[in-house]
Design a protein around this motif. Structure first.
Motif, short mmCIF file in Angstrom:
data_model
loop_
_atom_site.label_atom_id
_atom_site.label_comp_id
_atom_site.label_asym_id
_atom_site.label_seq_id
_atom_site.Cartn_x
_atom_site.Cartn_y
_atom_site.Cartn_z
N TYR A 71 -0.78 6.59 3.75
CA TYR A 71 0.09 7.65 4.24
C TYR A 71 -0.43 8.95 3.64
O TYR A 71 -0.58 9.04 2.42
CB TYR A 71 1.54 7.44 3.79
N ASP A 72 -0.69 9.94 4.43
CA ASP A 72 -1.21 11.21 3.93
C ASP A 72 -2.40 10.98 3.00
O ASP A 72 -2.47 11.55 1.91
CB ASP A 72 -0.12 12.00 3.17
N ARG A 129 -3.01 8.73 1.04
CA ARG A 129 -2.76 7.94 -0.16
C ARG A 129 -2.67 6.47 0.24
O ARG A 129 -1.75 6.09 0.98
CB ARG A 129 -1.44 8.38 -0.80
N VAL A 159 -1.57 2.85 0.45
CA VAL A 159 -0.43 2.07 -0.03
C VAL A 159 -0.70 0.57 0.15
O VAL A 159 0.03 -0.26 -0.38
CB VAL A 159 0.88 2.49 0.66
N PRO A 172 7.18 -5.98 -5.57
CA PRO A 172 8.20 -4.98 -5.96
C PRO A 172 8.44 -3.94 -4.87
O PRO A 172 7.68 -3.85 -3.91
CB PRO A 172 7.60 -4.33 -7.21
N ASN A 173 9.50 -3.16 -5.03
CA ASN A 173 9.76 -2.04 -4.12
C ASN A 173 8.54 -1.14 -4.06
O ASN A 173 7.95 -0.82 -5.08
CB ASN A 173 10.95 -1.21 -4.62
N GLY A 193 4.31 -2.19 -0.44
CA GLY A 193 3.61 -2.12 0.85
C GLY A 193 3.96 -3.27 1.78
O GLY A 193 3.28 -3.49 2.78
N LYS A 194 5.06 -3.97 1.50
CA LYS A 194 5.43 -5.14 2.31
C LYS A 194 5.76 -4.72 3.75
O LYS A 194 5.24 -5.30 4.71
CB LYS A 194 6.62 -5.88 1.67
N THR A 246 4.99 -1.93 5.14
CA THR A 246 3.79 -1.31 5.69
C THR A 246 2.84 -2.37 6.24
O THR A 246 2.23 -2.18 7.30
CB THR A 246 3.08 -0.46 4.61
N1 LIG Z 1 6.46 7.07 6.44
C1 LIG Z 1 5.96 7.14 5.19
N2 LIG Z 1 5.35 8.25 4.75
C2 LIG Z 1 4.84 8.35 3.50
N3 LIG Z 1 4.91 7.34 2.61
C3 LIG Z 1 5.52 6.20 2.98
C4 LIG Z 1 6.08 6.03 4.29
N4 LIG Z 1 6.63 4.80 4.39
C5 LIG Z 1 6.41 4.22 3.19
N5 LIG Z 1 5.75 5.05 2.35
C6 LIG Z 1 5.31 4.74 0.97
O1 LIG Z 1 4.42 3.64 1.04
C7 LIG Z 1 4.63 2.73 -0.04
C8 LIG Z 1 4.93 1.36 0.53
O2 LIG Z 1 6.18 1.40 1.22
P1 LIG Z 1 6.79 0.09 1.91
O3 LIG Z 1 5.75 -0.55 2.74
O4 LIG Z 1 8.03 0.52 2.58
O5 LIG Z 1 7.09 -0.81 0.63
P2 LIG Z 1 8.02 -2.11 0.50
O6 LIG Z 1 8.43 -2.53 1.87
O7 LIG Z 1 7.16 -3.12 -0.20
O8 LIG Z 1 9.17 -1.71 -0.37
C9 LIG Z 1 5.75 3.33 -0.86
O9 LIG Z 1 5.19 4.04 -1.94
C10 LIG Z 1 6.45 4.25 0.09
O10 LIG Z 1 7.05 5.31 -0.61
#
Ligand SMILES: Nc1ncnc2c1ncn2[C@@H]1O[C@H](COP(=O)(O)OP(=O)(O)O)[C@@H](O)[C@H]1O
Ligand SMILES: [Mg+2]
Length: 258
Positions: free
Chosen positions: A21-22, A24, A26, A45-46, A49-50, A52
């Motif tokens: 994302y941007d 970075r 994940v 953990p939270n 990237g699950k 994602t």
């Molecule tokens: N739309 C988005 N834009 C920017 N960062 C995101 C976005 N969605 C998720 N993230 C970031 O990507 C990482 C993985 O998120 P996510 O896949 O939701 O994790 P999980 O489901 O394991 O809790 C986190 O650091 C989250 O903040």
């Protein structure tokens, strides 16, 4: 004769997947194969990237690197064989549709372009609602459902897709005990019918009971394999790091296993 990859290739194959994302990352360098007929849990953990990972394999996010194959082919060729139950909080529940409308959306992938769902589609939708004990609420507006009822509607919509490979994002989060039992029964029944189900899960106390395979994720793939092999204190420590202290009961009970 040409080999029929649609039946011999694994339901999901991910190679060197990186998602950012941007800019970075994940998810980083994920290699993963999910075998047919498995009930696979994704834990971590939270922010690991699950969600994602599910969105990336479903083509809902651009990949920075790597590839995804569904039954041996790019997703576009096998989208109809793939069903998705998104994380419940990610959905707009003020949208003015009733339960039946939502489940019928599961039929759209089977319709010819421009066609509306017909009598046969309605029959399938009704059967799927019945399977999750939601048929009596078919005309209820989705905004007027409890958390557990919403989850059941999502499951019915996924069932109506009649897919072979399902992705579910935390289907047990915030549901009542009866719904949790109904969902796990349904997942086991799907597995028994040869479906492959991949579930993001956050409750470590039920992991060994629910899933025959696990994916341990924290930006990178920590481990993947049969639950008995990868649900170990060492690999959980590696996945959750310092945050594992809150999970110490689970880890301790693992250490006591015969
Ligand atoms: N739309 C988005 N834009 C920017 N960062 C995101 C976005 N969605 C998720 N993230 C970031 O990507 C990482 C993985 O998120 P996510 O896949 O939701 O994790 P999980 O489901 O394991 O809790 C986190 O650091 C989250 O903040
Ligand atoms: Mg998530």
């Amino acid at each position: 004769m040409m080999k029929d990859f649609s039946t011999t290739a694994p339901p999901l194959e991910v190679h060197d997947l990186t998602v950012a994302y941007d800019r970075r990352p994940v998810l980083y360098g994920i290699d993963l194969t999910v075998p047919a007929g498995s009930l696979t849990g994704i834990i971590g953990p939270n922010g690991a990237g699950k969600s994602t990972l599910l969105k990336a394999v479903l083509g809902l996010l651009p990949l920075s690197a790597g590839w995804v194959k569904i039954f041996g082919a790019p997703l576009a060729q096998n989208a109809r064989r793939t069903g998705y139950v998104p994380q419940r909080e990610s959905v707009d529940w003020d949208f003015p549709v009733n339960v039946m409308d939502v489940v019928l959306m599961g039929r759209y992938g089977h319709l010819a372009p421009g066609r509306r769902p017909g009598r046969a589609d309605r029959e399938i939708a009704r059967a799927c609602l019945d399977q999750v004990q939601m048929l009596p609420l078919a005309r209820r507006q989705i905004g007027n459902l409890s958390g557990g009822q919403r989850q059941r509607v999502f499951l019915a919509r996924a069932l109506a897709q009649e897919s072979d490979l399902y992705f579910m994002d935390e289907p047990f989060a915030g549901v009542d005990a009866a719904t949790e039992a109904a969902i796990i029964d349904l997942l086991r029944e799907m597995k028994a019918r040869g479906k492959t189900v991949v579930v993001v899960h956050h409750d470590l106390s039920t992991v060994r009971d629910y899933f025959d395979r696990l994916v341990l994720l924290n930006v990178r793939l920590v481990a993947a394999g049969p639950t008995a092999e990868v649900f170990t204190p060492e690999l959980l420590q590696k996945t959750y790091g310092g945050r594992l202290t809150i999970l110490s009961d689970v880890v301790q009970s693992l250490g006591e296993e015969p």
